[in-house]
Write a protein that holds these residues in place. Structure first.
Motif, PDB file in Angstrom:
ATOM      1  N   ASN A 234       0.807  -1.222   0.000  1.00 42.09           N
ATOM      2  CA  ASN A 234       0.000   0.000   0.000  1.00 42.09           C
ATOM      3  C   ASN A 234       0.840   1.271   0.000  1.00 42.09           C
ATOM      4  N   ALA A 235       2.130   1.155   0.246  1.00 44.09           N
ATOM      5  CA  ALA A 235       2.994   2.331   0.253  1.00 44.09           C
ATOM      6  C   ALA A 235       3.614   2.597  -1.115  1.00 44.09           C
ATOM      7  N   LEU A 236       3.437   1.705  -2.069  1.00 40.24           N
ATOM      8  CA  LEU A 236       4.072   1.870  -3.376  1.00 40.24           C
ATOM      9  C   LEU A 236       3.516   3.082  -4.111  1.00 40.24           C
ATOM     10  N   PRO A 237       4.366   3.818  -4.828  1.00 41.72           N
ATOM     11  CA  PRO A 237       3.901   4.989  -5.584  1.00 41.72           C
ATOM     12  C   PRO A 237       2.988   4.608  -6.743  1.00 41.72           C
ATOM     13  N   ASP A 238       2.284   5.607  -7.244  1.00 36.78           N
ATOM     14  CA  ASP A 238       1.413   5.482  -8.415  1.00 36.78           C
ATOM     15  C   ASP A 238       2.302   5.608  -9.651  1.00 36.78           C
ATOM     16  N   THR A 239       2.594   4.495 -10.323  1.00 37.09           N
ATOM     17  CA  THR A 239       3.607   4.483 -11.371  1.00 37.09           C
ATOM     18  C   THR A 239       3.037   4.076 -12.726  1.00 37.09           C
ATOM     19  N   VAL A 240       3.761   4.426 -13.770  1.00 33.55           N
ATOM     20  CA  VAL A 240       3.496   3.914 -15.120  1.00 33.55           C
ATOM     21  C   VAL A 240       4.312   2.654 -15.342  1.00 33.55           C
ATOM     22  N   ASP A 241       5.554   2.655 -14.887  1.00 35.55           N
ATOM     23  CA  ASP A 241       6.383   1.457 -14.907  1.00 35.55           C
ATOM     24  C   ASP A 241       5.755   0.367 -14.034  1.00 35.55           C
ATOM     25  N   PHE A 242       6.080  -0.878 -14.322  1.00 32.93           N
ATOM     26  CA  PHE A 242       5.506  -2.004 -13.590  1.00 32.93           C
ATOM     27  C   PHE A 242       5.700  -1.872 -12.082  1.00 32.93           C
ATOM     28  N   LEU A 243       6.864  -1.423 -11.645  1.00 32.40           N
ATOM     29  CA  LEU A 243       7.161  -1.321 -10.217  1.00 32.40           C
ATOM     30  C   LEU A 243       7.547   0.087  -9.807  1.00 32.40           C
ATOM     31  N   GLY A 244       8.460   0.709 -10.540  1.00 39.51           N
ATOM     32  CA  GLY A 244       8.855   2.087 -10.234  1.00 39.51           C
ATOM     33  C   GLY A 244      10.135   2.154  -9.438  1.00 39.51           C
ATOM     34  N   PRO A 245      10.061   2.465  -8.122  1.00 41.47           N
ATOM     35  CA  PRO A 245      11.267   2.634  -7.305  1.00 41.47           C
ATOM     36  C   PRO A 245      11.834   1.281  -6.889  1.00 41.47           C
ATOM     37  N   THR A 246      12.260   0.510  -7.861  1.00 46.88           N
ATOM     38  CA  THR A 246      12.569  -0.905  -7.640  1.00 46.88           C
ATOM     39  C   THR A 246      13.643  -1.120  -6.587  1.00 46.88           C
ATOM     40  N   GLU A 247      14.783  -0.398  -6.693  1.00 48.82           N
ATOM     41  CA  GLU A 247      15.907  -0.676  -5.803  1.00 48.82           C
ATOM     42  C   GLU A 247      15.593  -0.365  -4.344  1.00 48.82           C
ATOM     43  N   GLY A 248      14.604   0.510  -4.076  1.00 49.75           N
ATOM     44  CA  GLY A 248      14.287   0.866  -2.703  1.00 49.75           C
ATOM     45  C   GLY A 248      13.080   0.150  -2.138  1.00 49.75           C
ATOM     46  N   THR A 249      12.590  -0.879  -2.828  1.00 50.72           N
ATOM     47  CA  THR A 249      11.322  -1.503  -2.465  1.00 50.72           C
ATOM     48  C   THR A 249      11.486  -2.963  -2.050  1.00 50.72           C
ATOM     49  N   VAL A 250      10.829  -3.329  -0.954  1.00 49.04           N
ATOM     50  CA  VAL A 250      10.656  -4.743  -0.630  1.00 49.04           C
ATOM     51  C   VAL A 250       9.585  -5.281  -1.570  1.00 49.04           C
ATOM     52  N   PHE A 251       9.898  -6.330  -2.313  1.00 53.51           N
ATOM     53  CA  PHE A 251       8.974  -6.832  -3.335  1.00 53.51           C
ATOM     54  C   PHE A 251       9.158  -8.338  -3.486  1.00 53.51           C
ATOM     55  N   VAL A 252       8.258  -9.108  -2.859  1.00 53.05           N
ATOM     56  CA  VAL A 252       8.311 -10.570  -2.933  1.00 53.05           C
ATOM     57  C   VAL A 252       6.894 -11.115  -2.860  1.00 53.05           C
ATOM     58  N   ARG A 253       6.565 -12.038  -3.756  1.00 47.66           N
ATOM     59  CA  ARG A 253       5.349 -12.849  -3.648  1.00 47.66           C
ATOM     60  C   ARG A 253       5.775 -14.288  -3.428  1.00 47.66           C
ATOM     61  N   GLN A 254       5.200 -14.947  -2.399  1.00 51.88           N
ATOM     62  CA  GLN A 254       5.590 -16.323  -2.141  1.00 51.88           C
ATOM     63  C   GLN A 254       4.554 -17.021  -1.258  1.00 51.88           C
ATOM     64  N   ALA A 255       4.690 -18.347  -1.178  1.00 48.92           N
ATOM     65  CA  ALA A 255       3.771 -19.148  -0.367  1.00 48.92           C
ATOM     66  C   ALA A 255       3.983 -18.841   1.109  1.00 48.92           C
ATOM     67  N   GLN A 256       2.881 -18.855   1.886  1.00 46.00           N
ATOM     68  CA  GLN A 256       2.973 -18.497   3.302  1.00 46.00           C
ATOM     69  C   GLN A 256       1.712 -18.910   4.049  1.00 46.00           C
ATOM     70  N   LEU A 257       1.821 -18.906   5.343  1.00 40.93           N
ATOM     71  CA  LEU A 257       0.684 -19.052   6.248  1.00 40.93           C
ATOM     72  C   LEU A 257       0.711 -17.826   7.152  1.00 40.93           C
TER      73      LEU A 257
END
Length: 470
Positions: A234-257
């Motif tokens: 929810n803190a990610l900026p409103d971007t045109v690029d797929f992600l935007g501030p990539t190097e400064g962002t925690v970005f992981v999708r994975q299996a979890q409980l």
């Protein structure tokens, strides 16, 4: 002079008394025809009104009979409808049965997504980004070429694609017991193909579906694949690029409980160790030897002012190959949020620091650890973050500017000098919404990656998109 006065004046009182009955009789005789005529008119008026009432009653009775006949016909048609459908199937029914035939009673089914065309022009100063690679499709800082020197020239490339289009399905159920269930599936087209022409730009530009999210929630529990609890999407900026501030962002999708209660959430997540071989520079090896899941915790406060969140991560790093067997502990903290500045502006930010958490930041811009000469793991420390400002110019036009950076503390005697030391980027965009759900955007991106030798590579890109959400 009246008839009675004449009689009064021309006669004696006695005579007058005798003649008054005669006068009264004459007067009555004169009035009777008028009274008879008035009585006849009133009778005729009453008869006409009675006749009109009888006509209205007959008309209402006829209408009631017609309505009753129509109701009987509708009921008969409804009773016969299932048999008619079974006997003569409809060629193109909108929906003959419930959407979720195997779902619980009362399940609500929903569907959505977006269609998106991306187009970009990219220029680099220290070599080309490889054709068909992910770095050509959106901003990936570790894909910026560095270290080519005079022997490598930069280049410019134009790319277009619709493979970041996306769709999702959801099924929500509120049980009589009070339990709440939800199933969610989300896919995009950013995947490898299955035929000889798949995934290329020769003829078909065909790509396969890839799973983004696949999870079920039961009250406060979540099980499946989605954003890591260590990430604040929810803190990610409103971007045109797929992600935007990539190097400064925690970005992981994975299996979890995951378990969530109010502002608190905790999870155990899939472990994976990404390491640099001894003096392997930018080489990246993924190891799946860990027995302990990654553990996260998060606290989030929300209000009209925005939100503030703190996440923590603890994990085991594991390396095993032949007789070499070593493990280490990784950990990190991430602070993020969104601060509303009135109706038209907001600030978004994230700061992350830790040791041995490289794969969680910047699309694994650097690794979790490096192997020494004996095959033991040595953590790589990092600090990263971004800050962005969003302004709404009008209901149809908004803009964003943001800056992102990541710094790594490499043990260069173990990694070599070709490993990423830092990366940074600046972004400026405008997004126009001519009609609801349709966005037309353009974003300028400047990116830079530096390696331990001090050499730097730069990227300049104009990223555009047309996006229709449904």
């Amino acid at each position: 002079m009246t008839f009675s006065s004449v009689l009064t004046r021309s006669a004696t009182p006695r005579a007058t008394i005798r003649r008054r009955p005669l006068a009264c009789a004459l007067l009555v005789a004169l009035m009777l025809p008028g009274l008879a005529l008035a009585q006849t008119a009133k009778e005729k008026e009453l008869e006409a009104r009675v006749a009109e009432l009888e006509r209205l009653v007959q008309q209402l009775a006829s209408q009631q009979q017609q309505v009753q006949t129509q109701v009987t016909e509708v009921k008969a048609a409804q009773t016969a409808a299932p048999a008619a459908i079974a006997a003569t199937p409809v060629k193109n029914p909108i929906q003959a049965t419930t959407i979720s035939t195997a779902g619980n009673p009362g399940t609500r089914f929903s569907y959505g997504g977006f269609i998106k065309l991306d187009a970009s022009v990219t220029s680099t100063n220290d070599g080309d980004i490889a054709d068909g690679s992910v770095g050509r499709l959106f901003y990936v800082p570790k894909a910026i070429p560095v270290g080519g020197g005079a022997a490598r020239e930069g280049g410019s490339d134009t790319d277009m694609g619709a493979n970041f289009s996306r769709f999702w399905f959801a099924a929500d159920t509120d049980l009589e017991s009070g339990d709440k269930l939800k199933g969610y599936l989300e896919f995009d087209l950013f995947g490898g193909g299955t035929t000889a022409f798949s995934g290329n730009e020769i003829a078909t530009n065909t790509y396969a579906l890839t799973v983004r999210h696949a999870y079920v929630t039961w009250n406060k529990w979540l099980a499946g694949q989605t954003w890591s609890n260590f990430q604040d999407a929810n803190a990610l900026p409103d971007t045109v690029d797929f992600l935007g501030p990539t190097e400064g962002t925690v970005f992981v999708r994975q299996a979890q409980l995951r378990y969530t209660s109010g502002p608190w959430s905790f999870s155990i997540e899939n472990p994976e160790t990404v390491y640099t071989p001894f003096r392997g520079n930018m080489a990246q090896v993924a190891g799946d030897d860990g027995a302990v899941p990654d553990i996260t915790g998060r606290y989030t406060a929300k209000g009209d002012w925005g939100h503030f969140s703190v996440g923590a991560l603890a994990r085991q790093l594991k390396y095993q190959s032949g007789r070499a067997n070593d493990s280490n502990t990784g950990y990190g903290v991430s602070v993020s949020g969104k601060w509303n500045l009135g109706a038209s502006d907001d600030l978004r930010y994230m700061v992350t620091a830790g040791s041995g958490i490289g794969r969680y930041v910047g699309l694994a811009l650097n690794n979790d650890a490096v192997l020494d000469g004996a095959g033991d793991l040595e953590n790589i420390d990092l600090i990263s973050g971004f800050v962005g400002w969003r302004h709404v110019f009008s209901p149809k036009l908004r803009g964003n500017v943001f800056y992102s950076r990541a710094e790594y503390d490499n043990k260069t005697a173990l990694t070599g000098l070709g490993i990423t030391k830092s990366a940074q980027s600046a972004h400026l965009n405008l997004i126009y919404t001519p009609i609801p759900k349709l966005d037309i955007g353009a974003e300028y991106i400047w990116g830079q990656r530096e390696i331990e030798t001090g050499d730097k590579g730069e990227l300049n890109r104009l990223q555009t998109h047309v996006k229709y959400s449904f």
